[in-house]
Every structure is written in C-alpha cells, then in structure tokens.
Motif scaffolding. Structure first.
Motif, PDB file in Angstrom:
ATOM      1  N   GLU A  77       0.846  -1.483  -0.083  1.00 37.30           N
ATOM      2  CA  GLU A  77      -0.166   0.037  -0.041  1.00 37.30           C
ATOM      3  C   GLU A  77       0.788   1.221  -0.033  1.00 37.30           C
ATOM      4  OE1 GLU A  77      -2.492  -0.653   3.387  1.00 37.30           O
ATOM      5  OE2 GLU A  77      -3.910  -1.971   2.318  1.00 37.30           O
ATOM      6  N   GLN A  78       1.984   1.373   0.767  1.00 35.79           N
ATOM      7  CA  GLN A  78       3.063   2.448   0.925  1.00 35.79           C
ATOM      8  C   GLN A  78       3.546   2.497  -0.705  1.00 35.79           C
ATOM      9  OE1 GLN A  78       3.448   4.816   3.428  1.00 35.79           O
ATOM     10  NE2 GLN A  78       4.433   5.948   1.488  1.00 35.79           N
ATOM     11  N   LEU A  79       3.886   1.494  -1.361  1.00 35.47           N
ATOM     12  CA  LEU A  79       4.462   1.394  -2.502  1.00 35.47           C
ATOM     13  C   LEU A  79       3.428   1.993  -3.601  1.00 35.47           C
ATOM     14  CD1 LEU A  79       6.545   0.716  -4.422  1.00 35.47           C
ATOM     15  CD2 LEU A  79       5.751  -1.497  -4.861  1.00 35.47           C
ATOM     16  N   ALA A  80       2.232   1.706  -3.410  1.00 30.46           N
ATOM     17  CA  ALA A  80       1.308   2.352  -4.316  1.00 30.46           C
ATOM     18  C   ALA A  80       1.046   3.965  -4.167  1.00 30.46           C
ATOM     19  CB  ALA A  80      -0.134   1.499  -4.049  1.00 30.46           C
ATOM     20  N   ASP A  82       3.625   5.782  -2.898  1.00 29.21           N
ATOM     21  CA  ASP A  82       4.853   6.511  -3.510  1.00 29.21           C
ATOM     22  C   ASP A  82       4.764   6.451  -4.922  1.00 29.21           C
ATOM     23  OD1 ASP A  82       5.362   6.551  -0.733  1.00 29.21           O
ATOM     24  OD2 ASP A  82       7.025   4.915  -0.951  1.00 29.21           O
ATOM     25  N   HIS A  83       4.403   5.327  -5.590  1.00 24.38           N
ATOM     26  CA  HIS A  83       4.435   5.226  -7.018  1.00 24.38           C
ATOM     27  C   HIS A  83       3.025   5.053  -7.543  1.00 24.38           C
ATOM     28  CE1 HIS A  83       6.591   4.085 -10.744  1.00 24.38           C
ATOM     29  NE2 HIS A  83       5.709   3.537 -11.037  1.00 24.38           N
ATOM     30  N   PRO A  84       2.334   6.232  -7.895  1.00 26.51           N
ATOM     31  CA  PRO A  84       0.805   6.390  -8.061  1.00 26.51           C
ATOM     32  C   PRO A  84       0.277   5.852  -9.299  1.00 26.51           C
ATOM     33  CG  PRO A  84       2.097   8.569  -8.251  1.00 26.51           C
ATOM     34  CD  PRO A  84       2.989   7.569  -7.747  1.00 26.51           C
ATOM     35  N   PHE A  85       1.332   5.073  -9.926  1.00 29.43           N
ATOM     36  CA  PHE A  85       0.812   4.677 -11.262  1.00 29.43           C
ATOM     37  C   PHE A  85       0.479   3.030 -11.195  1.00 29.43           C
ATOM     38  CE2 PHE A  85       3.408   8.372 -12.566  1.00 29.43           C
ATOM     39  CZ  PHE A  85       2.173   9.111 -13.339  1.00 29.43           C
ATOM     40  N   LEU A  86       0.614   2.627  -9.828  1.00 33.87           N
ATOM     41  CA  LEU A  86       0.513   1.167  -9.560  1.00 33.87           C
ATOM     42  C   LEU A  86      -1.284   0.875 -10.017  1.00 33.87           C
ATOM     43  CD1 LEU A  86       2.500   0.111  -6.666  1.00 33.87           C
ATOM     44  CD2 LEU A  86       2.966  -0.263  -9.095  1.00 33.87           C
ATOM     45  N   LEU A  87      -1.323  -0.251 -10.692  1.00 30.09           N
ATOM     46  CA  LEU A  87      -2.688  -0.545 -10.712  1.00 30.09           C
ATOM     47  C   LEU A  87      -3.430  -1.346  -9.764  1.00 30.09           C
ATOM     48  CD1 LEU A  87      -2.923  -1.476 -14.779  1.00 30.09           C
ATOM     49  CD2 LEU A  87      -3.745   0.588 -13.675  1.00 30.09           C
ATOM     50  N   THR A  88      -2.477  -2.436  -9.595  1.00 30.05           N
ATOM     51  CA  THR A  88      -3.148  -3.462  -8.571  1.00 30.05           C
ATOM     52  C   THR A  88      -1.551  -4.316  -8.213  1.00 30.05           C
ATOM     53  OG1 THR A  88      -4.671  -5.490  -8.376  1.00 30.05           O
ATOM     54  CG2 THR A  88      -3.565  -5.268 -10.425  1.00 30.05           C
ATOM     55  N   SER A  89      -1.965  -4.908  -7.006  1.00 27.92           N
ATOM     56  CA  SER A  89      -0.957  -5.704  -6.349  1.00 27.92           C
ATOM     57  C   SER A  89      -1.845  -6.783  -5.770  1.00 27.92           C
ATOM     58  CB  SER A  89      -0.020  -5.061  -5.155  1.00 27.92           C
ATOM     59  OG  SER A  89       0.811  -3.867  -5.764  1.00 27.92           O
ATOM     60  N   ARG A  90      -1.067  -7.962  -6.186  1.00 28.58           N
ATOM     61  CA  ARG A  90      -1.369  -9.243  -5.429  1.00 28.58           C
ATOM     62  C   ARG A  90      -0.489  -9.611  -4.530  1.00 28.58           C
ATOM     63  NH1 ARG A  90      -3.994 -13.076  -9.654  1.00 28.58           N
ATOM     64  NH2 ARG A  90      -1.909 -13.184 -10.531  1.00 28.58           N
ATOM     65  N   TYR A  91      -0.815 -10.314  -3.483  1.00 26.21           N
ATOM     66  CA  TYR A  91       0.326 -10.733  -2.509  1.00 26.21           C
ATOM     67  C   TYR A  91      -0.027 -11.920  -1.861  1.00 26.21           C
ATOM     68  CZ  TYR A  91      -2.324  -8.815   0.943  1.00 26.21           C
ATOM     69  OH  TYR A  91      -3.437  -8.501   2.053  1.00 26.21           O
ATOM     70  N   ALA A  92       1.155 -12.614  -1.332  1.00 24.44           N
ATOM     71  CA  ALA A  92       0.846 -13.955  -0.424  1.00 24.44           C
ATOM     72  C   ALA A  92       1.981 -13.489   0.911  1.00 24.44           C
ATOM     73  CB  ALA A  92       1.100 -15.150  -1.062  1.00 24.44           C
ATOM     74  N   SER A 157      -7.544  -7.595 -10.942  1.00 22.35           N
ATOM     75  CA  SER A 157      -8.853  -7.244 -10.095  1.00 22.35           C
ATOM     76  C   SER A 157      -8.941  -5.912  -9.740  1.00 22.35           C
ATOM     77  CB  SER A 157      -8.229  -7.946  -8.651  1.00 22.35           C
ATOM     78  OG  SER A 157      -7.130  -7.597  -8.347  1.00 22.35           O
ATOM     79  N   PRO A 158      -9.684  -5.140  -9.129  1.00 18.25           N
ATOM     80  CA  PRO A 158     -10.049  -3.806  -8.871  1.00 18.25           C
ATOM     81  C   PRO A 158      -8.558  -3.248  -8.363  1.00 18.25           C
ATOM     82  CG  PRO A 158     -11.834  -5.030  -7.982  1.00 18.25           C
ATOM     83  CD  PRO A 158     -10.650  -6.066  -8.227  1.00 18.25           C
ATOM     84  N   VAL A 159      -8.513  -2.082  -8.837  1.00 17.18           N
ATOM     85  CA  VAL A 159      -7.159  -1.362  -8.350  1.00 17.18           C
ATOM     86  C   VAL A 159      -7.181  -1.269  -7.015  1.00 17.18           C
ATOM     87  CG1 VAL A 159      -6.390   1.066  -8.542  1.00 17.18           C
ATOM     88  CG2 VAL A 159      -7.438   0.230 -10.352  1.00 17.18           C
ATOM     89  N   GLY A 160      -5.852  -1.613  -6.558  1.00 15.46           N
ATOM     90  CA  GLY A 160      -5.444  -1.775  -5.092  1.00 15.46           C
ATOM     91  C   GLY A 160      -4.611  -2.765  -4.735  1.00 15.46           C
TER      92      GLY A 160
END
Length: 164
Positions: A77-80, A82-92, A157-160
């Motif tokens: 979330e912090q990366l998103a 800092d870098h406002p062009f991120l569309l989506t991140s998925r994580y485990a 998936s939805p932005v975020g």
C-alpha cells in the motif's frame, strides 16, 4: 515527417510515425500559439527528431522468505502511494505481483525502470527483502489485443492491493 499515433506502422509504408508528447496548460495549442503565449520558441528546433513516448504494461513478480501478511500488505500500500501509477498488487506471505503502466521511449527503458522499482522503494515502503523473479513488459496495443482475444494476463482485479 509524418505525425500520428504511436504503435504499428500503417501497412504499406516504411516511414516511421512520430508522435509529440506535450504536457501542461498549453499542451493542446499549436507551436506558434505556445510561442506567443510563453514568449519562447518550442523546445525542439524545426526538423529535429523527437522520440515518441509509449505506454507499456508492466507485470513485476517478486518472491522470497515468508513475511507477515499484514506487513506485506502495508508495504505494498505504501508502494502504491509512493508510485501512484500502480494499478494493482496481489500478494501472499512469500510472493507478490505488481501491475502498472509505465511511460517510456522503448521496451528497454520501461524494463530498466521496472527492474529498479522494487529496490528503489525497498527502504521507503519497508518492502520485504524479496528478489525479482519475473518481469513482463508489453506495449499497450499487445495488452489490449490479448485481452480482446481472451488470453494473456488475466484482467486485473480492482485497483489496489489484494491477497491472492
């Protein structure tokens, strides 16, 4: 010189299509109106070749030792932020995938920026000490063609920031 949209060349021509990319309040004005408004000449001299900027869809995959899910989510979330062009991140807890659009002159420039993203934001976003294990860089036309044909990267998936 011909001006047109970036992408594939029109069929039956060997001429390269160039595109000017402008920004600011006077972006839509012709060069002579910008000159009058700003009191300065356009940046590029007449006949000079300008490199066209293109949009590239980036998918960056990282993985490493397990980390607490809450910390992974917070750091992405912090990366998103800092870098406002991120569309989506998925994580485990041991891997993540980040998708975004990058504007660059060519694939090499887009890939270079993408490969630096994780390392450059590691300390500010408190990202896990994971390594980059995958990178896909495709141009906008290819991305949309894949989606239209029903293959390629699954629709984001939805932005975020979302768990797998």
């Amino acid at each position: 010189m011909r001006r047109g949209r970036p992408g594939a060349l029109p069929r039956g021509t060997a001429e390269r299509t160039l595109t000017s990319v402008r920004a600011g309040d006077d972006a839509g004005l012709p060069d002579d109106e910008r000159t009058e408004r700003n009191g300065t000449a356009p940046a590029a001299p007449e006949g000079a070749r300008r490199e066209a900027s293109r949009l590239w869809h980036i998918t960056l995959s990282v993985s490493g030792a397990e980390a607490p899910l809450k910390e992974v989510r917070r750091s992405l979330e912090q990366l998103a932020h800092d870098h406002p062009f991120l569309l989506t991140s998925r994580y485990a807890n041991d891997h993540a995938e980040i998708r975004y659009w990058e504007e660059a002159r060519d694939l090499h420039d887009a890939a270079a920026v993408a490969l630096r993203l994780w390392g450059e934001h590691r300390s500010t976003a408190k990202l896990p000490p994971w390594e980059i294990v995958g990178l896909e860089v495709i141009d906008r036309e290819t991305y949309h063609q894949r989606i239209a044909e029903g293959y390629g990267p699954p629709p984001a998936s939805p932005v975020g920031v979302h768990p797998y």
